[in-house]
Design an enzyme around this catalytic site. Structure first.
Site, PDB file in Angstrom:
ATOM      1  N   LEU A  19       0.856  -1.190   0.000  1.00  0.00           N
ATOM      2  CA  LEU A  19       0.000   0.000   0.000  1.00  0.00           C
ATOM      3  C   LEU A  19       0.891   1.240   0.000  1.00  0.00           C
ATOM      4  CD1 LEU A  19      -2.757  -1.114   2.543  1.00  0.00           C
ATOM      5  CD2 LEU A  19      -2.520  -1.600   0.088  1.00  0.00           C
ATOM      6  N   ARG A  26       1.771  15.159   6.542  1.00  0.00           N
ATOM      7  CA  ARG A  26       2.606  15.606   7.655  1.00  0.00           C
ATOM      8  C   ARG A  26       4.080  15.725   7.273  1.00  0.00           C
ATOM      9  NH1 ARG A  26       1.523  11.941  12.712  1.00  0.00           N
ATOM     10  NH2 ARG A  26       0.579  10.481  11.252  1.00  0.00           N
ATOM     11  N   ASN A 380      38.166  19.513 -18.606  1.00  0.00           N
ATOM     12  CA  ASN A 380      37.469  18.468 -19.358  1.00  0.00           C
ATOM     13  C   ASN A 380      36.161  18.914 -19.993  1.00  0.00           C
ATOM     14  OD1 ASN A 380      36.523  18.729 -16.654  1.00  0.00           O
ATOM     15  ND2 ASN A 380      35.448  16.784 -16.811  1.00  0.00           N
ATOM     16  N   SER A 399      53.085  20.883 -10.167  1.00  0.00           N
ATOM     17  CA  SER A 399      52.016  21.602  -9.469  1.00  0.00           C
ATOM     18  C   SER A 399      51.430  22.725 -10.314  1.00  0.00           C
ATOM     19  CB  SER A 399      52.569  22.175  -8.160  1.00  0.00           C
ATOM     20  OG  SER A 399      52.992  21.140  -7.302  1.00  0.00           O
TER      21      SER A 399
END
Length: 457
Positions: A19, A26, A380, A399
């Protein structure tokens, strides 16, 4: 009153009716109640998956009108389930009869379940069905309530279930009963329609109560039984607080299962799992880690604090985090390292590769033992399409480098720090993509003098 089943119903076929027509006012949500999630799966999805594990032969789901979203969820989880619509909400028995067409087909057992009780275990459905194989006509699931207010009460005589009385219809003496109705029921297949068709709406709410079939069955000479389960399992969700309680309970269950399988959770209460998280033996999970859907972590890997993983696979011996984010399609190879403030999406790292800090890798392949320096990003996306970056084995990316896809960095190649790489780099080569440095001696002195003079004026 049923305790442990003495016969297994596995040889009997079973129709499960779920069901799921309630709107859940609520919850204060535009989303139907049964689609709200616990452990990253809808409550309805939990119930359907558990019924399948419990061996339901056929499944019917009763939904509300114009609820294509609920129907879509049913089809996603249980493609062979039949969907029925309850146009008018006239009570639980009326809802079950919305699936009359399925009930009319021969079946040994019928289970009535609810789409907002996501914590039921497969073995509990087996326990519920077992008395039917022993001759019972109706079996009701009950629990000992800490606070029975609002629940239907089980009216018993010795070990016999005589009736289920809804709270608002119960006497003061009946309201003192702690054995309460958990909602779920099992009915002998050939009795389901005859019993349901006899239900009337002579009660305080004027509704057709499914629970009335207990008294109806007894009046016709059929035996009724009770399957008692822990209160937690029949926890229903009607508001956000109860949803949070369900999340808490299922997380405790998942944490316990992980630790029982050989996973170390340093601070279990701070780790959150998805319903499908798979952690192998000797995985270590530090505090404050969140697993989204579709994560597999192989043996011996370590997930450090404050990491968020979704749709990712982490191979044995790898380390992730702290403060790492793995998005769908991330595949981390054996003994690879994903460090702090690294985000990886649709990218795979080879064995021993290192991405230690402050890096974004999207749509990329990184070869074994490659090293990705801090601040590196794969560029990308151009606003329309996604493009891939290939980084070879043993490559070293300096880096603050930007790798503009599509681009390939060869095996053993180097990328100089601060480079913007737009062309592929052959194996064992150095790629530089930055402006040449110019140094102007004494420039800072004259700059300060001019700036100070301007400020005085």
């Amino acid at each position: 009153m049923t305790s442990s089943p003495t016969s297994q119903p596995s040889s009997r076929n079973c129709l499960a009716i779920v069901l799921a027509a309630g709107e859940g006012t609520r919850m204060k949500s535009a989303k139907p109640k049964v689609l709200h999630q616990v452990a990253n799966r809808s409550m309805l999805g939990h119930v359907l998956a558990t019924l399948a594990q419990a061996g339901a032969t056929r499944i019917a789901v009763v939904i509300g009108p114009d609820r294509e979203d609920v129907a879509k969820e049913v089809q996603k989880i249980s493609g062979e389930a039949r969907i029925f619509v309850q146009t008018d909400r006239l009570g639980t028995a009326h809802a079950v009869l919305s699936a009359r067409e399925s009930l009319a087909q021969p079946v040994d057992d019928v289970i009535i379940a609810f789409g907002d009780t996501p914590l039921i275990l497969p073995e509990t459905f087996t326990k519920l069905r077992a008395p039917l194989a022993e001759g019972a006509g109706v079996v009701a699931m009950g629990f000992e309530a800490k606070d029975p207010t609002g629940y239907g009460r089980f009216i018993t005589s010795g070990n016999q279930l005589m009736a289920i009385r809804e709270h608002r219809d119960a006497t003061e003496a009946e309201r003192a009963i702690a054995l309460c109705n958990g909602g779920l029921m099992a009915i002998r297949g050939d009795l389901a329609l005859p019993l349901l068709d006899r239900v009337e709406n002579k009660n305080a709410k004027g509704e057709y109560y499914l629970t009335d079939i207990v008294e109806i069955a007894r009046s016709l000479g059929h035996r009724t039984a009770i399957a008692v389960v822990p209160e937690e399992e029949v926890h229903g969700v009607n508001d956000r607080a109860q949803l949070a309680a369900a999340e808490r309970m299922i997380q405790d269950r998942l944490r316990g299962a992980a630790m029982a399988a050989g996973v170390t959770l340093v601070a279990p209460e701070t780790v959150f799992f998805s319903h499908d998280t798979r952690l192998e033996q000797d995985v270590v999970v530090a505090p404050h880690v969140v697993f989204g859907p579709g994560v597999v972590v192989e043996h011996g890997a370590v997930i450090h604090s404050f990491s968020h993983l979704e749709g990712a696979r982490i191979a044995s011996g790898a380390g992730v985090g702290p403060f790492a984010r793995l998005r769908p399609g991330a595949v981390i190879g054996p003994k690879a390292k994903v460090g702090n403030f690294v985000e990886i999406k649709n990218a795979d790292l080879g064995a021993g590769a290192k991405v230690s800090h402050l890096t974004y890798l999207g749509d990329a392949s990184v070869g074994a033992e490659a090293n990705i320096g801090a601040g590196t990003i794969t560029c990308n996306y151009d606003g329309f399409g996604k493009y891939r970056t290939e980084i070879g084995e043993g490559a070293f990316i300096g880096s603050n480098s930007s790798l503009v896809a599509p681009v390939t960095i060869g095996k053993g190649a180097f990328v100089g720090s601060g480079s913007v790489i737009t062309d592929s780099i052959p194996d064992d080569s150095l790629g530089l993509g930055r402006g040449r440095q110019t140094t102007k001696e004494g420039w800072a002195i004259s700059f300060r003098e001019k700036a100070q003079a301007a400020k005085r004026k």
